[in-house]
Design a protein around this motif. Structure first.
Motif, mmCIF file in Angstrom:
data_model
loop_
_atom_site.group_PDB
_atom_site.id
_atom_site.type_symbol
_atom_site.label_atom_id
_atom_site.label_comp_id
_atom_site.label_asym_id
_atom_site.label_seq_id
_atom_site.Cartn_x
_atom_site.Cartn_y
_atom_site.Cartn_z
ATOM 1 N N VAL A 9 4.823 -18.133 80.556
ATOM 2 C CA VAL A 9 4.230 -17.513 79.144
ATOM 3 C C VAL A 9 4.930 -18.278 78.209
ATOM 4 N N PRO A 10 4.342 -18.270 76.752
ATOM 5 C CA PRO A 10 5.022 -18.666 75.641
ATOM 6 C C PRO A 10 6.410 -17.766 75.194
ATOM 7 N N ALA A 11 7.186 -18.235 74.966
ATOM 8 C CA ALA A 11 8.308 -17.563 74.380
ATOM 9 C C ALA A 11 8.777 -18.243 73.105
ATOM 10 N N ARG A 12 9.381 -17.257 72.178
ATOM 11 C CA ARG A 12 9.885 -17.675 70.949
ATOM 12 C C ARG A 12 11.241 -16.696 70.546
ATOM 13 N N PHE A 13 12.167 -17.181 70.318
ATOM 14 C CA PHE A 13 13.497 -16.517 69.885
ATOM 15 C C PHE A 13 13.796 -16.669 68.573
ATOM 16 N N HIS A 14 14.098 -15.773 67.780
ATOM 17 C CA HIS A 14 14.590 -15.839 66.502
ATOM 18 C C HIS A 14 15.939 -15.258 66.382
ATOM 19 N N VAL A 15 17.112 -16.094 66.161
ATOM 20 C CA VAL A 15 18.460 -15.773 66.099
ATOM 21 C C VAL A 15 18.963 -15.960 64.549
ATOM 22 N N LEU A 16 20.045 -15.047 64.270
ATOM 23 C CA LEU A 16 20.541 -14.946 63.089
ATOM 24 C C LEU A 16 22.201 -15.074 63.814
ATOM 25 N N ALA A 17 22.944 -16.033 63.295
ATOM 26 C CA ALA A 17 24.138 -16.287 63.732
ATOM 27 C C ALA A 17 25.148 -16.763 62.800
ATOM 28 N N GLU A 18 26.588 -16.658 62.796
ATOM 29 C CA GLU A 18 27.537 -17.161 61.842
ATOM 30 C C GLU A 18 27.473 -18.807 62.072
ATOM 31 N N ALA A 19 27.475 -19.372 60.943
ATOM 32 C CA ALA A 19 27.506 -20.861 61.064
ATOM 33 C C ALA A 19 28.877 -21.363 61.535
ATOM 34 N N SER A 20 28.812 -22.371 62.520
ATOM 35 C CA SER A 20 29.882 -22.944 63.130
ATOM 36 C C SER A 20 29.322 -24.187 63.849
ATOM 37 N N PRO A 21 30.443 -25.041 63.922
ATOM 38 C CA PRO A 21 30.220 -26.435 64.642
ATOM 39 C C PRO A 21 30.008 -25.983 65.993
ATOM 40 N N GLY A 22 28.718 -26.670 66.632
ATOM 41 C CA GLY A 22 28.555 -26.461 68.091
ATOM 42 C C GLY A 22 27.681 -25.313 68.427
#
Length: 90
Positions: A9-22
């Motif tokens: 199946v096609p999959a799409r993830f939308h993520v909001l995260a704290e900016a950090s190295p790595g």
């Protein structure tokens, strides 16, 4: 044992995260450990946060919830939306 080879199946993830190295590497790790490669990765810094979109045109259906769960557990992830996309009628 679940057979992941049959249904894709096609999959799409939308993520909001704290900016950090790595961060981006940590978000892609759940795909890499399952030998999956994203077809699309978009990332945009928004102040102290980063919005990331990860999409795959064809992902084994049985892996979608596993990958989503792993992404949600990445340190710094604030919100995760998405998963398997509904197939469009041709």
């Amino acid at each position: 044992m679940t057979d992941f080879s049959d249904s894709h199946v096609p999959a799409r993830f939308h993520v909001l995260a704290e900016a950090s190295p790595g961060l981006l590497a940590r978000l892609l790790q759940p795909l890499a450990k399952r030998d999956l490669v994203a077809d699309l990765v978009l990332a945009r810094r928004e102040g102290e946060c980063v919005r990331v979109e990860i999409a795959l045109e064809a992902m084994p259906a049985g892996m979608v919830h596993l990958v989503a769960g792993n992404i949600a557990q990445v340190v710094g992830v604030i919100d995760l939306r998405g998963g398997a996309e509904a197939r469009r009628a041709a």
